[in-house]
Motif scaffolding. Structure first.
Motif, mmCIF file in Angstrom:
data_model
loop_
_atom_site.group_PDB
_atom_site.id
_atom_site.type_symbol
_atom_site.label_atom_id
_atom_site.label_comp_id
_atom_site.label_asym_id
_atom_site.label_seq_id
_atom_site.Cartn_x
_atom_site.Cartn_y
_atom_site.Cartn_z
ATOM 1 N N TYR A 270 21.597 -23.707 19.291
ATOM 2 C CA TYR A 270 20.974 -24.324 20.464
ATOM 3 C C TYR A 270 20.944 -23.329 21.625
ATOM 4 O O TYR A 270 19.929 -23.168 22.305
ATOM 5 C CB TYR A 270 21.731 -25.594 20.863
ATOM 6 C CG TYR A 270 21.335 -26.122 22.213
ATOM 7 C CD1 TYR A 270 20.173 -26.864 22.370
ATOM 8 C CD2 TYR A 270 22.117 -25.866 23.339
ATOM 9 C CE1 TYR A 270 19.795 -27.337 23.615
ATOM 10 C CE2 TYR A 270 21.756 -26.328 24.587
ATOM 11 C CZ TYR A 270 20.585 -27.063 24.720
ATOM 12 O OH TYR A 270 20.211 -27.514 25.956
ATOM 13 N N GLY B 144 19.615 -32.262 23.601
ATOM 14 C CA GLY B 144 20.089 -31.014 24.195
ATOM 15 C C GLY B 144 21.379 -31.226 24.976
ATOM 16 O O GLY B 144 22.331 -30.453 24.866
ATOM 17 N N LYS C 36 12.161 -28.668 15.698
ATOM 18 C CA LYS C 36 12.964 -27.797 16.559
ATOM 19 C C LYS C 36 14.219 -28.519 17.049
ATOM 20 O O LYS C 36 15.270 -27.908 17.178
ATOM 21 C CB LYS C 36 12.137 -27.334 17.758
ATOM 22 C CG LYS C 36 11.097 -26.285 17.405
ATOM 23 C CD LYS C 36 10.352 -25.871 18.649
ATOM 24 C CE LYS C 36 8.971 -25.337 18.308
ATOM 25 N NZ LYS C 36 8.157 -25.167 19.524
ATOM 26 N N LEU C 37 14.085 -29.801 17.331
ATOM 27 C CA LEU C 37 15.258 -30.554 17.789
ATOM 28 C C LEU C 37 16.299 -30.667 16.670
ATOM 29 O O LEU C 37 17.492 -30.757 16.909
ATOM 30 C CB LEU C 37 14.859 -31.957 18.252
ATOM 31 C CG LEU C 37 13.876 -32.037 19.423
ATOM 32 C CD1 LEU C 37 13.625 -33.484 19.810
ATOM 33 C CD2 LEU C 37 14.388 -31.258 20.625
ATOM 34 N N TRP D 224 13.777 -23.759 22.423
ATOM 35 C CA TRP D 224 14.028 -25.194 22.503
ATOM 36 C C TRP D 224 12.912 -25.842 23.315
ATOM 37 O O TRP D 224 12.498 -25.291 24.336
ATOM 38 C CB TRP D 224 15.378 -25.418 23.187
ATOM 39 C CG TRP D 224 15.847 -26.831 23.222
ATOM 40 C CD1 TRP D 224 15.836 -27.669 24.298
ATOM 41 C CD2 TRP D 224 16.433 -27.579 22.150
ATOM 42 N NE1 TRP D 224 16.363 -28.893 23.962
ATOM 43 C CE2 TRP D 224 16.747 -28.866 22.652
ATOM 44 C CE3 TRP D 224 16.722 -27.302 20.814
ATOM 45 C CZ2 TRP D 224 17.326 -29.860 21.867
ATOM 46 C CZ3 TRP D 224 17.300 -28.292 20.040
ATOM 47 C CH2 TRP D 224 17.595 -29.554 20.574
ATOM 48 N N HIS E 268 13.843 -20.457 13.772
ATOM 49 C CA HIS E 268 15.041 -20.080 14.538
ATOM 50 C C HIS E 268 14.771 -18.976 15.551
ATOM 51 O O HIS E 268 15.679 -18.490 16.215
ATOM 52 C CB HIS E 268 16.173 -19.712 13.584
ATOM 53 C CG HIS E 268 16.499 -20.856 12.667
ATOM 54 N ND1 HIS E 268 16.959 -22.061 13.133
ATOM 55 C CD2 HIS E 268 16.370 -21.001 11.323
ATOM 56 C CE1 HIS E 268 17.113 -22.894 12.110
ATOM 57 N NE2 HIS E 268 16.763 -22.276 11.006
ATOM 58 N N THR F 50 14.337 -34.843 23.565
ATOM 59 C CA THR F 50 14.632 -33.438 23.847
ATOM 60 C C THR F 50 15.741 -33.324 24.883
ATOM 61 O O THR F 50 16.681 -32.555 24.726
ATOM 62 C CB THR F 50 13.372 -32.722 24.373
ATOM 63 O OG1 THR F 50 12.348 -32.843 23.400
ATOM 64 C CG2 THR F 50 13.648 -31.263 24.634
ATOM 65 N N THR G 232 7.832 -29.958 17.150
ATOM 66 C CA THR G 232 8.826 -30.233 18.180
ATOM 67 C C THR G 232 10.017 -30.985 17.588
ATOM 68 O O THR G 232 11.177 -30.659 17.851
ATOM 69 C CB THR G 232 8.205 -31.078 19.314
ATOM 70 O OG1 THR G 232 7.091 -30.364 19.842
ATOM 71 C CG2 THR G 232 9.203 -31.352 20.406
ATOM 72 N N MET H 169 18.325 -20.847 21.147
ATOM 73 C CA MET H 169 16.986 -21.397 21.410
ATOM 74 C C MET H 169 16.733 -21.582 22.904
ATOM 75 O O MET H 169 15.586 -21.626 23.344
ATOM 76 C CB MET H 169 16.812 -22.744 20.690
ATOM 77 C CG MET H 169 16.748 -22.624 19.174
ATOM 78 S SD MET H 169 16.627 -24.241 18.364
ATOM 79 C CE MET H 169 14.835 -24.502 18.364
ATOM 80 N N THR H 170 17.816 -21.742 23.665
ATOM 81 C CA THR H 170 17.628 -21.929 25.107
ATOM 82 C C THR H 170 17.775 -20.615 25.859
ATOM 83 O O THR H 170 18.104 -20.602 27.047
ATOM 84 C CB THR H 170 18.616 -22.975 25.671
ATOM 85 O OG1 THR H 170 19.948 -22.630 25.239
ATOM 86 C CG2 THR H 170 18.282 -24.369 25.189
#
Length: 804
Positions: free
Chosen positions: A62, A666, A703-704, A732, A728, A662, A700, A65-66
């Motif tokens: 995570y 997150g 991705k979550l 995010w 990957h 989302t 989307t 991704m952020t």
RNA sequence: GCCCAGAUGGCGGAAUUGGCAGACGCAAUGGACUCAAAAUCCAUCGAUCGCAAGAUCAUGGGAGUUCGACUCUCCCUCUGGGCACCA
């Protein structure tokens, strides 16, 4: 679409990520080292390892991704007793045993799908690693923080080695459970006590769970008090000036009530003070105490025993002559090994005084005078029977009394600690050799830095010995060395280091694992450290955490580190129990083998199930049925793709649902609330399953899910959605605050606090508008017939309560 | 003995931190599909009363604060963990 076959797709993508060096990390912007505790190579990965590594991997993914440059390192803490004992049992060399295990466990760790950077993996048995463990020892030695001294140490007769205090639990060996003996030996030690105050006070600088802070505070065990000197009365040896018995107390305010003094049996003054006619009794008593084991003395028999020496000391505050006793309830090594006894205000002294009929003098007034007569009053209060300090409150009196005696040189303020220096010598083979050389002429001399590492020799016979000597002493060729000072023949130190030394700095090495010139480059250290988040087990709350904090502080003081706390945040994970809610063990037959579970369900399912089963820091029993639910969920995702995914127009409703999810998912991951994160994903699928999704919307969704289930999402992303690059490498999804707030909300209507109805209202209505709507509602009206509305409560967008 | 954490359906647990208790999942029950089973899908699912609408009770026990308490305060019980003759 073929059936969901995790075994097939997981292997495929693991190979793909490895081939592309996906998780090899370089220093960059926004660096983040997510640290977990490296594994002990016991031979097989168990389900606890999965909890420790594959769940934090969700956070690692995570964070990546952020926009963080995430390093998720791993390695092996490979020296130590269990490997050595296992090797002895199997009659093989510990190195072969350990290296096989590392190979096996590396393979198994890769099966978790975690984004470990294997290019940075460290192993403590690698000479290129332990060279620096030895180097740290030398630096500590230079600074006077490592020293050799003869002390009473905890000796495990089964493992035939010394144990640190922290490795003794209720008088038994932490590893094998054998009752620990006391042995007097020369040992290498680290002066951790020099850092006691900082280790304690700096706990305020870091974000650790309260349980960890409490555990560390207890270990350090600081108490603030005073040293008081009691002059010996008519000492038979006092030719050359007055002699004293020194005591440590936290309650100097009760000094007027000190009616006798007690020495620990080990106290050097015992025989000196004893009157000749009492010598026999005293010696008999000392013999008795000696025959008691530590366990008997400290844990089983707490009834008070003791004998009168016949000697006297003088209470320095009122010059009263008080008797001196010897008793084993006083601990030799704590404080000065002598205490002033105030039976009126200390329970232990009370018991002793009652038993031996010693006088009891009350000097602190009880807050509630009608309280009990029987027993010690241990609370604070105003002083009584205390001369010029009459009426002064305890806290203030402590200071005043010590100040007064200080003028006469009879007292001083003093802090005391339970923490001992860290005994790091081990008389075993499978560890890092301590890099010292003993010369008959020059004493102990450090091995010159250029000669590091001092490699562990390969020994045929590495079994421990009874004489307290390390098996390394048998390696005659190896022990021969030249004194680094005078050049004459000398002998190597044969003790090895406690493995906690190895693991006290491994996270530093992750920053620069192959550096041959330094333990790590300063710039690289600055890029990755201190560790922003360290996730591990509660069993390391005291020892490992305290030791690594100490080593970090020492290296900081030596100028090698810019920071003096290694981990900014610490979080614990729980323990997975067997399906029968008992600790997993072979003898109980309740061990869950992750390899079998992977075969059945795949890594993605196990990762998600471990996340889902409860709060991460809690753990709990493995539920054979529960995992089915998660497996079903992934199958539904897999089959979802077979539904048409190209409708004419993008569905606004779907966007809104994704937007909300989302944000929530997150947030859950950031807060380590993996369980609600998984349930959020399940809710999301429930909400979307009957809807048409665009390719982008489905992307989307994937991705979550990607941090939780890296394999299935990669498969669907690349083979079904036909994306060219890995999921990957995606960011995010962004969420839109504006989309979160519009739309109607449910307004709960209570009458006198009981829910009566729920209405859909537009968001953001004023109290007046809501009142009009609610009071006009037919369903509500019937509750209000003939009643006065006393109060109308309105919580915006949420609830109203009509009080009648 | 002291300190810390916790107690919510048959089970694992959720609850925006004082605002719809039981989300999500498991198990269970009924149904669909099937020759049958598995898998899958649909429905029900805290307790009591009721045909139902609904009502009452309910977050270990007892009190309190509040319009309103799983959440805050006090007392008690139990469970897990840590420390333990540390002066």
């Amino acid at each position: 679409m073929p059936k969901y076959n995790p075994e097939k797709i997981e292997k495929k993508w693991q190979r793909y990520w490895e081939a592309k060096k996906f998780y090899h990390t370089k220093e960059g912007k926004n660096n983040y080292m997510l640290l977990t505790e490296f594994a002990y190579p016991s031979g097989n990965l168990h389900i606890g390892h999965w909890l420790a590594f594959s769940v934090p991997d969700i956070l690692a993914r995570y964070l990546k991704m952020t926009g963080h440059n995430v390093l998720y390192p791993t390695g092996f803490d490979a020296f130590g007793l269990p490997a050595e004992n296992a090797a002895i049992q199997r009659n093989i060399n510990p190195r072969d045993w350990t290296e096989d295990n590392i190979k096996q466990m590396t393979k198994q760790l890769k099966n978790t799908g975690a984004m470990f950077d294997w290019s940075r993996a460290v192993s403590t048995i690698d000479p290129a690693y332990y060279k620096w463990t030895q180097w740290i020892f030398l630096k500590m030695y230079e600074k006077g923080l490592a020293y050799r001294e003869k002390t009473f140490v905890n000796w495990c007769p089964k493992d035939k080695t010394v144990l640190a205090n922290e490795q003794v639990k209720d008088g038994h060996c932490d590893r094998c459970g054998t009752e620990v003996e006391q042995k007097e030996l020369f040992q290498w030690m680290f002066k951790i006590t020099d850092y006691a105050d900082r280790l304690l006070d700096d706990l305020d600088k870091v974000d650790y769970p309260e349980t960890v802070r409490v555990a560390q505070r207890n270990w350090i065990g600081r108490s603030e008090g005073a040293l008081l000197k009691f002059p010996i009365f008519n000492s038979k040896f006092s030719k050359g000036g007055q002699e004293y018995i020194e005591v440590f107390t936290t309650r100097a305010d009760t000094l007027f009530g000190a009616t006798y003094l007690v020495l620990a049996p080990e106290h050097p003054m015992v025989t000196k003070l004893t009157k000749d006619e009492n010598l026999d009794t005293i010696n008999k008593y000392l013999e008795e105490v000696k025959n008691k084991t530590e366990i008997e003395r400290l844990y089983i028999d707490k009834s008070k025993t003791g004998v009168n020496t016949g000697g006297y000391v003088v209470n320095p505050i009122n010059n009263e002559k008080i008797p001196v006793w010897v008793a084993d309830y006083v601990i030799g090594w704590y404080g000065t090994g002598a205490v002033m006894a105030v039976p009126a205000h200390d329970e232990r002294d009370w018991d002793f005084a009652k038993k031996f009929d010693l006088s009891i003098e009350k000097v602190v007034a009880m807050a509630q005078p009608e309280g009990t007569e029987d027993g010690a009053y241990e609370d604070e209060g105003d002083l009584i029977n205390s001369g010029e300090f009459e009426g002064v409150f305890s806290k203030e009196a402590r200071k005043k009394i010590v100040d007064k005696l200080k003028e006469k040189g009879l007292a001083d303020f003093k802090k005391n600690y339970k923490l001992h220096d860290w005994v790091l010598s081990r008389q075993r083979y499978w560890g890092v050799p301590i890099p010292m050389i003993h010369c008959d002429k020059c004493g102990y001399q450090p091995v010159p830095e250029k000669d590091l590492p001092v490699e562990l020799p390969v020994l045929e016979d590495f079994k421990p010995t009874d004489d307290g000597r390390s098996p390394l002493a048998k390696a005659e060729g190896w022990t021969m060395a030249k004194c680094s000072k005078c050049g004459q023949d000398a002998e190597r130190e044969t003790d090895t280091m406690d493995t906690f030394v190895d693991s006290s700095w491994y996270f530093l090495r992750y920053a620069d694992p192959i550096n041959q010139k330094e333990f790590a480059d300063k710039k690289k250290l600055r890029a990755w450290l201190p560790v922003p988040l360290y996730i591990g087990g509660a069993e390391h709350n005291t020892m490992h955490l305290l030791y690594s904090r100490f080593i970090t502080k020492a290296l900081h003081d030596l100028g090698y580190l810019d920071f003096d706390e290694p981990y900014l945040t610490r979080r614990n994970h729980g323990v997975i129990l067997g399906p029968d809610n008992q600790k997993m063990s072979k003898s109980r037959g309740n061990v869950v083998d992750p390899d079998i579970e992977v075969k059945k369900f795949g890594a993605d399912t196990i990762r998600m199930y471990l996340s889902f089963m409860g709060p991460y820091d809690q753990g709990g029993p493995w539920n054979t049925d529960g995992i089915q639910g998660v497996f079903r969920f992934l199958n539904r995702i897999w089959n979802f793709i077979d539904k048409p995914t190209e409708p004419k127009v993008s569905d606004k409703e779907v966007d809104k649902i994704l937007n909300k999810a989302t944000k929530e998912i997150g947030g859950d991951i950031r807060d380590l609330k993996f369980n609600t994160g998984v349930s959020g994903l399940m809710k999301l699928l429930n909400a979307l399953e009957d809807k048409w999704l665009t390719k982008k919307q489905f992307g989307t969704f994937l991705k979550l899910l990607a941090p939780f289930a890296p394999h299935i999402t990669e498969e669907l992303w690349q083979t079904v959605l036909k994306n060219k690059k890995s999921i990957h490498l995606e960011a995010w999804p962004q969420y839109d605050e504006a989309l979160l707030i519009d739309g109607p909300v449910d307004l709960v209507i209570q009458v006198n606090g009981t829910k009566r109805d729920v209405l859909k209202i537009t968001k953001g209505l004023s109290e007046e508008e809501v009142k009009r709507i609610v009071l006009g509602n037919e369903n509500i009206k019937k509750y209000l017939v003939g009643k006065d509305i006393k109060k109308f409560i309105y919580v915006k967008n949420r609830l109203t309560n009509i009080v009648i």
